[in-house]
Design a protein around this motif. Structure first.
Motif, PDB file in Angstrom:
ATOM      1  N   PRO A  92       0.625  -1.291   0.163  1.00  0.00           N
ATOM      2  CA  PRO A  92       0.127  -0.036   0.084  1.00  0.00           C
ATOM      3  C   PRO A  92       0.894   1.383  -0.009  1.00  0.00           C
ATOM      4  O   PRO A  92       1.907   1.313   0.389  1.00  0.00           O
ATOM      5  CB  PRO A  92      -0.748  -0.308   1.440  1.00  0.00           C
ATOM      6  CG  PRO A  92      -0.955  -1.625   1.629  1.00  0.00           C
ATOM      7  CD  PRO A  92       0.456  -2.313   1.068  1.00  0.00           C
ATOM      8  N   VAL A 127       1.069   5.184   1.294  1.00  0.00           N
ATOM      9  CA  VAL A 127       0.573   6.217   2.093  1.00  0.00           C
ATOM     10  C   VAL A 127       0.978   7.558   1.787  1.00  0.00           C
ATOM     11  O   VAL A 127       2.312   7.498   1.688  1.00  0.00           O
ATOM     12  CB  VAL A 127       0.480   5.771   3.481  1.00  0.00           C
ATOM     13  CG1 VAL A 127       0.307   6.741   4.603  1.00  0.00           C
ATOM     14  CG2 VAL A 127       0.481   4.105   3.944  1.00  0.00           C
ATOM     15  N   HIS A 137     -11.143  -8.509   0.835  1.00  0.00           N
ATOM     16  CA  HIS A 137     -10.426  -8.054  -0.291  1.00  0.00           C
ATOM     17  C   HIS A 137     -11.508  -7.320  -1.091  1.00  0.00           C
ATOM     18  O   HIS A 137     -12.654  -7.273  -1.018  1.00  0.00           O
ATOM     19  CB  HIS A 137      -9.873  -9.194  -1.151  1.00  0.00           C
ATOM     20  CG  HIS A 137     -10.968 -10.026  -1.829  1.00  0.00           C
ATOM     21  ND1 HIS A 137     -11.380  -9.895  -2.808  1.00  0.00           N
ATOM     22  CD2 HIS A 137     -11.292 -11.265  -1.484  1.00  0.00           C
ATOM     23  CE1 HIS A 137     -12.455 -10.899  -3.026  1.00  0.00           C
ATOM     24  NE2 HIS A 137     -12.419 -11.688  -2.389  1.00  0.00           N
ATOM     25  N   LEU A 156      -7.519  -0.769  -8.591  1.00  0.00           N
ATOM     26  CA  LEU A 156      -6.750  -0.124  -7.305  1.00  0.00           C
ATOM     27  C   LEU A 156      -7.917   0.765  -6.581  1.00  0.00           C
ATOM     28  O   LEU A 156      -9.025   1.278  -7.195  1.00  0.00           O
ATOM     29  CB  LEU A 156      -5.709   1.034  -7.815  1.00  0.00           C
ATOM     30  CG  LEU A 156      -4.571   0.641  -8.247  1.00  0.00           C
ATOM     31  CD1 LEU A 156      -3.832   1.767  -8.993  1.00  0.00           C
ATOM     32  CD2 LEU A 156      -3.905  -0.304  -7.450  1.00  0.00           C
ATOM     33  N   THR A 157      -7.849   0.524  -5.131  1.00  0.00           N
ATOM     34  CA  THR A 157      -8.679   1.170  -4.257  1.00  0.00           C
ATOM     35  C   THR A 157      -7.885   2.605  -3.627  1.00  0.00           C
ATOM     36  O   THR A 157      -6.700   2.370  -3.245  1.00  0.00           O
ATOM     37  CB  THR A 157      -9.124   0.287  -2.880  1.00  0.00           C
ATOM     38  OG1 THR A 157      -9.828  -0.790  -3.577  1.00  0.00           O
ATOM     39  CG2 THR A 157      -9.890   1.167  -2.065  1.00  0.00           C
ATOM     40  N   PHE A 211      -4.130  -4.018   7.481  1.00  0.00           N
ATOM     41  CA  PHE A 211      -3.910  -5.153   6.395  1.00  0.00           C
ATOM     42  C   PHE A 211      -3.182  -6.235   7.138  1.00  0.00           C
ATOM     43  O   PHE A 211      -2.669  -6.302   8.043  1.00  0.00           O
ATOM     44  CB  PHE A 211      -2.787  -4.501   5.483  1.00  0.00           C
ATOM     45  CG  PHE A 211      -3.239  -3.401   4.576  1.00  0.00           C
ATOM     46  CD1 PHE A 211      -3.725  -3.494   3.406  1.00  0.00           C
ATOM     47  CD2 PHE A 211      -3.124  -1.879   4.860  1.00  0.00           C
ATOM     48  CE1 PHE A 211      -4.394  -2.604   2.342  1.00  0.00           C
ATOM     49  CE2 PHE A 211      -3.692  -0.824   4.356  1.00  0.00           C
ATOM     50  CZ  PHE A 211      -4.412  -1.170   2.897  1.00  0.00           C
ATOM     51  N   VAL A 246      -4.383   6.527   1.083  1.00  0.00           N
ATOM     52  CA  VAL A 246      -3.883   5.193   1.288  1.00  0.00           C
ATOM     53  C   VAL A 246      -4.300   4.601  -0.089  1.00  0.00           C
ATOM     54  O   VAL A 246      -5.599   4.366  -0.611  1.00  0.00           O
ATOM     55  CB  VAL A 246      -4.415   4.429   2.403  1.00  0.00           C
ATOM     56  CG1 VAL A 246      -3.978   2.932   2.266  1.00  0.00           C
ATOM     57  CG2 VAL A 246      -3.889   5.211   3.433  1.00  0.00           C
ATOM     58  N   ALA A 247      -3.570   3.945  -1.093  1.00  0.00           N
ATOM     59  CA  ALA A 247      -3.875   3.344  -2.132  1.00  0.00           C
ATOM     60  C   ALA A 247      -3.470   1.787  -2.421  1.00  0.00           C
ATOM     61  O   ALA A 247      -2.233   1.715  -1.619  1.00  0.00           O
ATOM     62  CB  ALA A 247      -3.164   3.945  -3.501  1.00  0.00           C
ATOM     63  N   PHE A 248      -4.020   0.882  -2.740  1.00  0.00           N
ATOM     64  CA  PHE A 248      -3.732  -0.392  -2.826  1.00  0.00           C
ATOM     65  C   PHE A 248      -4.406  -1.282  -3.901  1.00  0.00           C
ATOM     66  O   PHE A 248      -5.278  -0.479  -4.312  1.00  0.00           O
ATOM     67  CB  PHE A 248      -3.804  -1.179  -1.333  1.00  0.00           C
ATOM     68  CG  PHE A 248      -5.088  -1.136  -1.012  1.00  0.00           C
ATOM     69  CD1 PHE A 248      -6.061  -2.044  -1.221  1.00  0.00           C
ATOM     70  CD2 PHE A 248      -5.524  -0.088  -0.071  1.00  0.00           C
ATOM     71  CE1 PHE A 248      -7.434  -1.941  -0.595  1.00  0.00           C
ATOM     72  CE2 PHE A 248      -6.791   0.138   0.437  1.00  0.00           C
ATOM     73  CZ  PHE A 248      -7.752  -1.029   0.081  1.00  0.00           C
ATOM     74  N   HIS A 299      -4.654  -8.555  -0.944  1.00  0.00           N
ATOM     75  CA  HIS A 299      -4.538  -7.272  -0.367  1.00  0.00           C
ATOM     76  C   HIS A 299      -5.660  -7.526   0.700  1.00  0.00           C
ATOM     77  O   HIS A 299      -6.832  -6.311   0.668  1.00  0.00           O
ATOM     78  CB  HIS A 299      -4.540  -6.145  -1.098  1.00  0.00           C
ATOM     79  CG  HIS A 299      -3.169  -6.000  -1.671  1.00  0.00           C
ATOM     80  ND1 HIS A 299      -2.873  -6.583  -2.885  1.00  0.00           N
ATOM     81  CD2 HIS A 299      -2.164  -5.176  -1.309  1.00  0.00           C
ATOM     82  CE1 HIS A 299      -1.604  -6.169  -3.302  1.00  0.00           C
ATOM     83  NE2 HIS A 299      -1.188  -5.419  -2.206  1.00  0.00           N
ATOM     84  N   HIS A 342      -7.819  -6.628   3.943  1.00  0.00           N
ATOM     85  CA  HIS A 342      -7.838  -5.422   4.979  1.00  0.00           C
ATOM     86  C   HIS A 342      -8.982  -5.174   5.494  1.00  0.00           C
ATOM     87  O   HIS A 342     -10.206  -5.974   4.916  1.00  0.00           O
ATOM     88  CB  HIS A 342      -7.463  -4.034   3.967  1.00  0.00           C
ATOM     89  CG  HIS A 342      -8.293  -3.778   2.939  1.00  0.00           C
ATOM     90  ND1 HIS A 342      -8.464  -4.472   1.708  1.00  0.00           N
ATOM     91  CD2 HIS A 342      -9.451  -2.970   3.004  1.00  0.00           C
ATOM     92  CE1 HIS A 342      -9.487  -4.230   1.071  1.00  0.00           C
ATOM     93  NE2 HIS A 342     -10.045  -3.143   1.809  1.00  0.00           N
TER      94      HIS A 342
END
Length: 189
Positions: free
Chosen positions: A8, A10, A100, A123-124, A142, A157-159, A165, A167
């Motif tokens: 991720p 940040v 997820h 992507l989130t 996570f 925050v991107a992941f 992933h 979380h």
């Protein structure tokens, strides 16, 4: 390493406080709806409400975050015009169980009948809209690698929205946690 396997990202102060304020004003002036988990409202798994965000505010957020996302994931972020960005409000009680963000067939099928948006994409992006001292609990966590995040207002925050992933959100013990969630597609550079 591909973008799907990156840790991720940040970034504090990714969006200006004025944009956080505009998003909060929008939320205050619109009726929130209960949010589902896999298409079912079950507050023992997820206790939150959401408000859809207009396109111009979503575009402003993406424009502030795009360079960070591009640099970390080495992709070009692409908005998904068919789905809205949403602000989630979590009050005291259950946060959100470990999960997820990869969209499942169950969610797609249930969304056809329950009116809930299907929030898909590669992507989130999560942006904090209030300060960490305005609520208790509510850390984004996570599972692998283990990480807990409770950042300042305006933090991105991107992941990757993949099954790798996992979380969730720790239970809120007081106050209200407010975050914007935008899903985008990844275009290889």
């Amino acid at each position: 390493m591909t973008w799907k396997s990156r840790l991720p990202l940040v970034v504090e102060s990714a969006i200006p406080l004025s944009l956080c304020g505009a998003l909060m004003d929008h939320v205050k002036n619109h009726t929130a709806r209960p949010r589902t988990y896999q298409g079912v409202i079950d507050e023992s798994l997820r206790k939150s409400e959401y408000v859809e965000i207009p396109t111009h505010l979503e575009e402003a957020v993406i424009s502030h975050c795009a360079a960070h996302v591009r640099g970390h994931f080495e992709i070009a972020p692409k908005p998904i015009p068919t789905q809205p960005a949403v602000v989630y409000r979590y009050g005291p009680g259950v946060g959100f169980v470990a999960h997820h963000d990869e969209v499942t067939d169950i969610e797609r099928e249930r969304a056809r009948t329950n009116g809930q948006p299907v929030v898909g994409g590669d992507l989130t992006l999560v942006v904090w809209l209030n300060t960490p001292d305005s609520y208790g609990g509510g850390e984004l966590f996570f599972e692998n690698p283990v990480q807990e995040i409770k950042p300042p207002c305006g933090t991105l925050v991107a992941f990757p929205a993949t099954r790798d992933h996992i979380h969730g959100v720790r239970p809120i013990t007081s106050g209200e946690r407010v975050t914007l969630v935008v899903r985008i597609d990844a275009e290889c550079l």
